[in-house]
Design a protein around this motif. Sequence first.
Motif, short mmCIF file in Angstrom:
data_model
loop_
_atom_site.label_atom_id
_atom_site.label_comp_id
_atom_site.label_asym_id
_atom_site.label_seq_id
_atom_site.Cartn_x
_atom_site.Cartn_y
_atom_site.Cartn_z
N GLN A 1 2.39 9.27 2.41
CA GLN A 1 2.42 9.41 0.95
C GLN A 1 2.07 10.82 0.51
O GLN A 1 2.71 11.38 -0.39
CB GLN A 1 1.43 8.42 0.32
CG GLN A 1 1.87 6.96 0.47
CD GLN A 1 0.78 5.99 0.02
OE1 GLN A 1 -0.41 6.31 0.05
NE2 GLN A 1 1.19 4.79 -0.38
N ASP B 1 2.99 -2.53 2.38
CA ASP B 1 3.37 -1.23 1.81
C ASP B 1 3.84 -0.26 2.89
O ASP B 1 4.76 0.53 2.67
CB ASP B 1 2.22 -0.63 0.99
CG ASP B 1 0.87 -0.72 1.68
OD1 ASP B 1 0.83 -1.14 2.86
OD2 ASP B 1 -0.15 -0.38 1.05
N TYR C 1 7.43 -1.24 3.88
CA TYR C 1 8.43 -0.73 2.94
C TYR C 1 8.68 0.76 3.15
O TYR C 1 9.81 1.23 2.98
CB TYR C 1 7.98 -1.00 1.50
CG TYR C 1 8.01 -2.46 1.12
CD1 TYR C 1 8.96 -3.33 1.66
CD2 TYR C 1 7.08 -2.99 0.22
CE1 TYR C 1 8.99 -4.67 1.32
CE2 TYR C 1 7.11 -4.33 -0.13
CZ TYR C 1 8.06 -5.16 0.43
OH TYR C 1 8.09 -6.49 0.10
N ARG C 2 7.63 1.48 3.49
CA ARG C 2 7.78 2.92 3.75
C ARG C 2 8.66 3.16 4.99
O ARG C 2 9.44 4.11 5.03
CB ARG C 2 6.41 3.56 3.98
CG ARG C 2 5.65 3.87 2.71
CD ARG C 2 6.11 5.19 2.12
NE ARG C 2 5.38 5.53 0.90
CZ ARG C 2 5.53 6.67 0.26
NH1 ARG C 2 6.38 7.57 0.72
NH2 ARG C 2 4.86 6.91 -0.84
#
Length: 462
Positions: A263, A302, A305-306
């Motif tokens: 991120q 999460d 999904y990344r």
Amino acid sequence: MPSHRILIADDQDSVRRLISVVLEKEGYRTVCVADGAQAIDAFRAEAFDLVLLDIRMPGVDGLEALRRMKEMRAEVPMILMTAYAGVETAVDALKLGAFDYIVKPFDVEDLKQLIGKALELSTLSRAAPALHCIELPNSNDRHERILTDCPNMMEVCRNIAKVSQTNATVLIVGESGTGKELVAKAIHYHSKRATGPFIKVNCGALPESLLESTLFGHEKGAFTGAQSSQPGLFWRANHGTLLLDEVGEMSPALQVKFLRVLQEKEFEPIGGLHPIKTDFRLIAATNRDLQDMVEAGTFRQDLFYRLNVMTLNPPPLRERPADIVLLARHFMQRFCAENDKKIIDFSPEAIAAMNVYPWPGNIRELSNAVERAVILAAGAFIGVEDLPAQIGRPDGDDAFPTLRAGESSLKECVKNFERELIESTLRQHNGHRELTAKALGVSKRTLLYKLQEHDLQGTRES
């Protein structure tokens, strides 16, 4: 991008003009000649991406022209055209290196599809040169390439070509031994990051603390035994590609830290005080179902999904039947060179045995089996007896025939079974060769060899 140049050789002017018009409407550039000698001269003088040759021409015929042009540039695909659908002639052409053949009169759509397939495979072959992994400097990387004649794997290759031109994260999912690392290398070495490092780490091979240190690096004194600072793989992969193999084995705690790196595009070494910017392309690979792990609570949704921006799924070898012998011959050439041995090919019985074996270990198992066979083979051909026992003599496997009355050996049993299978499949498809090849899961080229070997004839080409 410049269009492909195609050389057309046929002694009938009307045929040459028809093919030229059809292909130029498709965007190809064509050069037409009237016989084999002119074709050889044109091929010597100019660069062509593909050659169309009529077999029967005055003077130098198509087979001789094919042989002489292959001596000049073997990588150029060549398609033979013939008004005679004889198996022996077609097999001779394939043995000389022809990509395929088509029978006159042919449907122009069939010709365009055949040319498209030939150019596509030729482009993929040129686009996948020797791959080099900087983590394995002593490996024989020049042999690494993706080889296939199966539509499902060709689709993977097309997606590799597309995704390699982006910076998207890629998730490669497949059984163990299907070539996931090779797919990752192909993406990297065809991308704009090709001059940067290709770094890989197996998440399942290291304990959590060591994996974290390997990825993030550490400063001197960060923990007991840290006598000097060590850069991690996030730093080493900067401007390159990082392959996380067996990413499903990463612990939940490390998943949180890794997600933050993705991120923020930065990380802190263990014991470090300041974040470090990094720019690497991430490729993750796994033989586990991450979606199931997400539902079970063992893999973060999460992070999934990344990772799951673009998914590639190289199929298991049992779903690539036409590639078994193709890959086996590739490995045979490699291991012959490494072991200074001269082997011509596999025996028909060995080929039959490899084709019926399910290959649970996939390409890795095939490579190991061929290496063993090359070492053990005493003659010019690899026989069934040179293959591992479970392949050459799969006792208890109902998919493989048992010895019957009058059969004195496994070789004879396999040969009889193969002939009967081909013969019955031909009958089911009314002698249609192409449909028979598809039903058997082999290429048309392989079927032609088998028809000649067993003295069988398919009555129709298409």
